[in-house]
Design a protein around this motif. Structure first.
Motif, PDB file in Angstrom:
ATOM      1  N   THR A 171       2.365   0.298   3.783  1.00 22.58           N
ATOM      2  CA  THR A 171       1.835  -1.055   4.370  1.00 22.58           C
ATOM      3  C   THR A 171       2.109  -2.242   3.779  1.00 22.58           C
ATOM      4  OG1 THR A 171       0.413   0.087   5.994  1.00 22.58           O
ATOM      5  CG2 THR A 171      -0.201  -2.311   5.675  1.00 22.58           C
ATOM      6  N   GLY A 225      -8.817   0.111   1.682  1.00 24.34           N
ATOM      7  CA  GLY A 225      -7.896   0.309   2.630  1.00 24.34           C
ATOM      8  C   GLY A 225      -8.520   0.689   4.246  1.00 24.34           C
ATOM      9  N   TRP A 247       0.815  -1.205  -0.065  1.00 23.56           N
ATOM     10  CA  TRP A 247       0.305  -0.007   0.104  1.00 23.56           C
ATOM     11  C   TRP A 247       1.024   1.231  -0.033  1.00 23.56           C
ATOM     12  CZ3 TRP A 247      -5.499   0.176   0.094  1.00 23.56           C
ATOM     13  CH2 TRP A 247      -6.040  -0.915   0.143  1.00 23.56           C
ATOM     14  N   VAL A 299      -5.646  -0.268   6.804  1.00 23.70           N
ATOM     15  CA  VAL A 299      -4.567   0.419   6.455  1.00 23.70           C
ATOM     16  C   VAL A 299      -4.639   1.585   6.865  1.00 23.70           C
ATOM     17  CG1 VAL A 299      -3.035   0.443   4.487  1.00 23.70           C
ATOM     18  CG2 VAL A 299      -4.450  -1.513   4.643  1.00 23.70           C
ATOM     19  N   VAL A 349      -0.915  -8.496   7.546  1.00 23.23           N
ATOM     20  CA  VAL A 349      -0.129  -7.395   7.566  1.00 23.23           C
ATOM     21  C   VAL A 349       1.332  -8.042   8.123  1.00 23.23           C
ATOM     22  CG1 VAL A 349       0.473  -5.281   8.569  1.00 23.23           C
ATOM     23  CG2 VAL A 349      -1.754  -5.603   7.885  1.00 23.23           C
TER      24      VAL A 349
END
Length: 203
Positions: free
Chosen positions: A173, A163, A24, A168, A180
């Motif tokens: 990320t 997200g 991300w 997130v 994660v």
């Protein structure tokens, strides 16, 4: 791997690879810049035609952060390029990161949304050519209704909603197979990534 079909250019490597490495990114974030450089120059070759081919795919997710004043517009430019020149998308993102300080808060503070779009897309002229840049600019024109957005608004909403749904909060990320991976750092190089993959992928 959840991804609406129109965003397939954001997948690097085989779409059927069993493992998924997600990043991300916010193109205006200095830590995303450092991480994307590694993704583009080190990880991309590994999953496209290296030892991780058909084993790992990389999925890029856009994470525009509202405290960066130019973040929304630069990500809209990325989405427009994905539409008109999907094969050049990764190279364009790399070029945009190389000048991302031009879109930091103070340099961008006096620019309109239209000017930020124009500036971000002009970065791609040497890669895309003027005709494709013009096509991308056309996609970013506002629609007829006063608050209707542009041709890539729904795709940007998709990334933002996904997200938010998945919690997130920061960029970059990183997720491995949907979870994660907090241990991953934007400063990682070949040694750290080799160790990471050796522990997770049968090569």
């Amino acid at each position: 791997m959840a991804l609406q079909p129109s965003l397939s250019p954001f997948v690097i490597g085989s779409k059927t690879a069993p493992h998924t490495l997600e990043f991300w990114y916010d193109v205006v974030c200095p830590f995303s810049k450092k991480s994307y450089s590694t993704t583009y120059n080190l990880l991309r070759p590994l999953v496209v035609d290296g030892k991780l081919k058909d084993k790992v795919k990389i999925l890029l997710r856009l994470q525009p952060q509202p405290w960066h004043v130019a973040s929304m517009q630069t990500h809209e430019a990325i989405l427009a390029v994905a539409r008109v020149a999907p094969d050049q998308l990764l190279e364009y993102i790399d070029a945009l990161y190389k000048v991302n300080e031009d879109f930091y808060d103070i340099p961008a503070s006096t620019l309109t949304s239209l000017q930020i779009h124009e500036k971000a897309l002009e970065v791609g002229t040497p890669i895309l050519g003027r005709e494709k840049v013009a096509e991308a600019k056309e996609l970013l024109l506002l629609k007829g209704t006063p608050n209707g957005g542009n041709a890539v608004t729904n795709e940007l909403k998709y990334f933002i909603k996904l997200g938010r749904q998945n919690g997130v909060h920061v960029s970059p990320t990183v997720l491995w197979d949907g979870l994660v991976a907090d241990e991953v750092s934007s400063s990682w190089g070949e040694a750290e990534w080799t160790k990471f993959f050796d522990a997770r992928v049968a090569v």
